[in-house]
Design an enzyme around this catalytic site. Structure first.
Site, PDB file in Angstrom:
ATOM      1  N   ASP A  10       0.863  -1.188   0.000  1.00  0.00           N
ATOM      2  CA  ASP A  10       0.000   0.000   0.000  1.00  0.00           C
ATOM      3  C   ASP A  10       0.899   1.238   0.000  1.00  0.00           C
ATOM      4  O   ASP A  10       2.122   1.129  -0.196  1.00  0.00           O
ATOM      5  CB  ASP A  10      -0.958  -0.030   1.214  1.00  0.00           C
ATOM      6  N   HIS A  11       0.302   2.398   0.251  1.00  0.00           N
ATOM      7  CA  HIS A  11       1.094   3.635   0.251  1.00  0.00           C
ATOM      8  C   HIS A  11       2.227   3.603   1.291  1.00  0.00           C
ATOM      9  O   HIS A  11       3.274   4.176   1.073  1.00  0.00           O
ATOM     10  CB  HIS A  11       0.181   4.844   0.504  1.00  0.00           C
ATOM     11  N   CYS A  67       3.587  -2.994   4.095  1.00  0.00           N
ATOM     12  CA  CYS A  67       2.741  -1.853   4.441  1.00  0.00           C
ATOM     13  C   CYS A  67       3.532  -1.025   5.452  1.00  0.00           C
ATOM     14  O   CYS A  67       4.747  -1.199   5.555  1.00  0.00           O
ATOM     15  CB  CYS A  67       1.357  -2.294   4.934  1.00  0.00           C
ATOM     16  N   VAL A  71       1.991  -5.308   9.678  1.00  0.00           N
ATOM     17  CA  VAL A  71       1.002  -6.049  10.470  1.00  0.00           C
ATOM     18  C   VAL A  71      -0.312  -6.254   9.705  1.00  0.00           C
ATOM     19  O   VAL A  71      -0.822  -7.373   9.595  1.00  0.00           O
ATOM     20  CB  VAL A  71       0.715  -5.331  11.813  1.00  0.00           C
ATOM     21  N   HIS A 100      11.233 -24.311   8.807  1.00  0.00           N
ATOM     22  CA  HIS A 100      10.434 -25.111   9.745  1.00  0.00           C
ATOM     23  C   HIS A 100       8.929 -25.039   9.475  1.00  0.00           C
ATOM     24  O   HIS A 100       8.215 -26.007   9.708  1.00  0.00           O
ATOM     25  CB  HIS A 100      10.676 -24.635  11.181  1.00  0.00           C
TER      26      HIS A 100
HETATM   27  C1  RB5 Z   1      -1.312   2.932   6.522  1.00  0.00           C
HETATM   28  O1  RB5 Z   1      -1.230   4.216   7.040  1.00  0.00           O
HETATM   29  C2  RB5 Z   1      -0.936   1.885   7.548  1.00  0.00           C
HETATM   30  O2  RB5 Z   1      -1.915   1.805   8.523  1.00  0.00           O
HETATM   31  C3  RB5 Z   1      -0.715   0.550   6.862  1.00  0.00           C
HETATM   32  O3  RB5 Z   1       0.268   0.698   5.886  1.00  0.00           O
HETATM   33  C4  RB5 Z   1      -0.213  -0.578   7.744  1.00  0.00           C
HETATM   34  O4  RB5 Z   1       0.810  -0.154   8.580  1.00  0.00           O
HETATM   35  C5  RB5 Z   1      -1.208  -1.358   8.470  1.00  0.00           C
HETATM   36  O5  RB5 Z   1      -0.869  -2.326   9.175  1.00  0.00           O
END
Ligand code: RB5
Length: 163
Positions: A10-11, A67, A71, A100
């Site tokens: 993502d961004h 991301c 997470v 593993h």
């Molecule tokens: C985006 O701002 C952020 O929340 C996303 O990239 C990620 O860290 C989510 O787990």
């Protein structure tokens, strides 16, 4: 070993994904599933789903998701059957998770690791193979059984609800 690797971000992971993509293309076949432009309003589940499907369908042998923290992408990718995605910010986990646990998607947080550490993590991940030792296979089979039982439970719930 040359691998087919799906990449997504993502961004939050956009720049790191592009840098890793350019670097990885020298040794691997890269399937870049986006984002292809920087959109601060985009959502990590969209890219996690695309990479997870590429891996679960066999279109790619491995996946890398990025991301901000790693997470959210990890949580989303693990919703797809056959995907074993893990957030690894240390090189031991990045290879041991494959050896593993047969991890097939590496998740990274671009706000946590820099490019050079990311390269080392990716190298550890892509160079590792599942050992298939009896104890690891037994544990993986148990994980797969949990997945199947969960699916079966959902089916039964759906069928029960339809009555
Ligand atoms: C985006 O701002 C952020 O929340 C996303 O990239 C990620 O860290 C989510 O787990």
């Amino acid at each position: 070993m040359r691998l087919r690797v799906a990449l997504g971000a993502d961004h939050g992971g956009f720049s790191l994904k592009n840098e890793l993509s350019a670097w990885l293309r020298e040794g691997h076949e890269i399937l870049d599933l986006g984002a292809h432009t920087l959109d601060p309003a985009d959502d990590y589940p969209d890219y996690a789903e695309a990479v997870a499907h590429a891996v679960s369908s066999g279109r790619s042998q491995r996946g890398i998701l990025i991301c901000g923290s790693g997470v959210g992408a990890c949580i989303a990718a693990n919703k797809i059957m056959g995907v074993r995605a893990c957030l690894c910010h240390d090189t031991y986990s990045a290879h041991q998770g494959v050896e593993h646990d047969n991890m097939n998607v590496l998740c990274l947080g671009a706000r946590v690791v820099g490019l050079e550490l990311a390269k080392e993590l990716v190298t550890a991940f892509l160079n590792a193979t599942f050992t298939s030792e009896e104890r690891h296979q037994r544990r993986l089979d148990k994980v797969l059984a949990i997945e199947q039982q969960s699916l079966q439970g959902l089916r039964e719930e759906r069928e029960g609800g339809a009555e």
